[in-house]
Design a protein around this motif. Structure first.
Motif, mmCIF file in Angstrom:
data_model
loop_
_atom_site.group_PDB
_atom_site.id
_atom_site.type_symbol
_atom_site.label_atom_id
_atom_site.label_comp_id
_atom_site.label_asym_id
_atom_site.label_seq_id
_atom_site.Cartn_x
_atom_site.Cartn_y
_atom_site.Cartn_z
ATOM 1 N N THR A 101 0.843 -1.199 0.000
ATOM 2 C CA THR A 101 0.000 0.000 0.000
ATOM 3 C C THR A 101 0.875 1.245 0.000
ATOM 4 O OG1 THR A 101 -1.814 -1.117 1.151
ATOM 5 C CG2 THR A 101 -1.754 1.297 1.281
ATOM 6 N N SER A 102 1.873 1.247 0.875
ATOM 7 C CA SER A 102 2.804 2.372 0.966
ATOM 8 C C SER A 102 3.563 2.571 -0.344
ATOM 9 C CB SER A 102 3.789 2.140 2.115
ATOM 10 O OG SER A 102 4.767 3.157 2.159
ATOM 11 N N GLN A 160 1.287 4.029 -3.017
ATOM 12 C CA GLN A 160 0.994 5.436 -2.759
ATOM 13 C C GLN A 160 2.115 6.327 -3.291
ATOM 14 O OE1 GLN A 160 0.362 5.278 1.463
ATOM 15 N NE2 GLN A 160 -1.863 5.000 1.281
ATOM 16 N N ARG A 161 3.354 5.843 -3.140
ATOM 17 C CA ARG A 161 4.494 6.592 -3.668
ATOM 18 C C ARG A 161 4.474 6.605 -5.197
ATOM 19 N NH1 ARG A 161 9.720 4.351 -0.748
ATOM 20 N NH2 ARG A 161 8.364 2.649 -0.079
ATOM 21 N N THR A 214 1.890 9.174 -6.274
ATOM 22 C CA THR A 214 2.383 10.541 -6.102
ATOM 23 C C THR A 214 3.279 10.950 -7.262
ATOM 24 O OG1 THR A 214 2.282 10.308 -3.694
ATOM 25 C CG2 THR A 214 3.666 12.079 -4.562
ATOM 26 N N GLN A 254 -7.552 -0.805 1.865
ATOM 27 C CA GLN A 254 -6.451 0.148 1.802
ATOM 28 C C GLN A 254 -5.599 -0.062 0.547
ATOM 29 O OE1 GLN A 254 -7.312 -1.405 4.760
ATOM 30 N NE2 GLN A 254 -8.286 0.507 5.470
ATOM 31 N N ALA A 269 -5.297 2.310 -2.794
ATOM 32 C CA ALA A 269 -3.991 2.766 -3.293
ATOM 33 C C ALA A 269 -3.858 2.477 -4.787
ATOM 34 C CB ALA A 269 -2.870 2.088 -2.516
ATOM 35 N N HIS A 323 -6.040 4.931 -6.606
ATOM 36 C CA HIS A 323 -5.355 6.228 -6.600
ATOM 37 C C HIS A 323 -4.313 6.276 -7.710
ATOM 38 C CE1 HIS A 323 -2.743 9.342 -4.289
ATOM 39 N NE2 HIS A 323 -3.537 9.932 -5.171
#
Length: 332
Positions: A20-21, A24-25, A28, A52, A56, A59
């Protein structure tokens, strides 16, 4: 991705949290290829995204304009959270099909998912892009019913919807009732009046904007120059050109093109030529504006010479260029 391929141990929760992390990067940075490879890796390992991780992925895909991929992930989520719903509503409101935002909104209602201010910004944006003020007003009425906090972003979306739908007085009413207004609020109204060739209203708002301490930006001046070009008001156009320096606005290509268009339509062709000669990133748009100005003001030979210069500089004439040239030839 070398690190990703080595993540074969650890609890399922840790793995999901880690990816997930990572996603997200990627979102971005709009790193679509890297994010897509991570998704494919997860699928190859049989890892099913939780809310979650799914959010992501949504996103990432919406940020990169891959709405079909985003929809595939979204449809597999058993209970998407409000963040996932909003991402899908807003993405379709911006990229289309705009009507799908309303489909999603109706499905939220059916599933008893409470919309928030971000949802309403998305829906009003979709209504604006569809020029469907009636449906937008129906949705906005729910804002009052469910007592959603109406922030500046919701009001800006409502103003934009009214402006694009041709209801400038409704937009003005909302604008005047706003407690908080930002540069987007002012620009939307100034642009709305400018498109209607209502220069007096546009410039009155501009002066009020300055009086209230809101600094204008590139969008503000694009609208004002558009108004001057429509009205062919050279003196007003010169004043706006002068004020660009007062507010230290960088003359990007869009502003320079607007200046060329304004000076050309006002018949100040020497000034238009001066601007284009100092334009580092010339385009077919800038050359066509100058050619149109020459033709409109009876300088057909200069228009034909300008066409040759345009081609020598490596720019291809477009449909509007050829219409202007045919008009010039017909007048010789």
């Amino acid at each position: 991705l070398n690190v990703v391929r080595n993540v074969d141990n650890g609890s399922n929760r840790d793995i999901l949290s880690y990816f997930t992390s990572l996603l997200q990067r990627c979102a971005t940075k709009k790193a679509f290829s890297e994010g897509r490879n991570i998704h494919l890796y997860l699928m190859s390992k049989g890892i099913e995204p939780d809310v979650q991780l799914g959010t992501a992925l949504i996103h990432l895909y919406t940020k990169c304009g891959r709405l079909r991929a985003a929809s595939e992930v979204f449809d597999k989520l058993v209970e998407p959270d409000i963040l996932a719903w909003n991402m899908m509503v807003v993405a379709h409101a911006k990229c289309g099909p705009f009507s799908h935002s309303f489909t999603l909104f109706n499905e939220m209602e059916r599933r008893n998912v409470s919309p928030n201010e971000v949802t309403f910004v998305g829906i009003l944006t979709a209504a604006a892009n569809l020029s469907d003020c009636e449906r937008g007003k129906m949705v906005y009425s729910q804002v009052v019913i469910i007592a959603v906090y109406v922030n500046v972003f919701v009001n800006n979306a409502l103003i934009d919807m009214y402006v694009k739908g041709g209801f400038i007085h409704d937009a003005s009413h909302v604008f005047n009732m706003m407690v908080e207004r930002d540069v987007v609020s002012w620009n939307t109204m100034i642009g709305g009046w400018a498109k209607l060739a209502c220069a007096e209203e546009a410039f009155a708002l501009f002066n009020l904007m300055i009086h209230e301490g809101i600094l204008p930006n590139e969008v503000t001046f694009l609208s004002l120059m558009s108004a001057c070009a429509i009205l062919k008001d050279l003196e007003l156009g010169k004043q706006i050109h002068f004020q660009l320096g007062n507010y230290e606005i960088t003359l990007k290509s869009s502003l320079r093109n607007a200046l060329i268009d304004m000076y050309s339509k006002c018949g100040c062709l020497l000034e238009a030529r001066y601007v284009i000669d100092r334009l580092f990133d010339q385009s077919s748009i800038s050359w066509t504006s100058l050619i149109a100005g020459y033709v409109e003001h009876g300088h057909e030979e200069e228009a034909l010479e300008c066409l040759e210069e345009m081609k020598d500089e490596g720019f291809s004439p477009n449909e509007i260029t050829y219409v202007c040239i045919l008009k010039a030839c017909g007048s010789l």
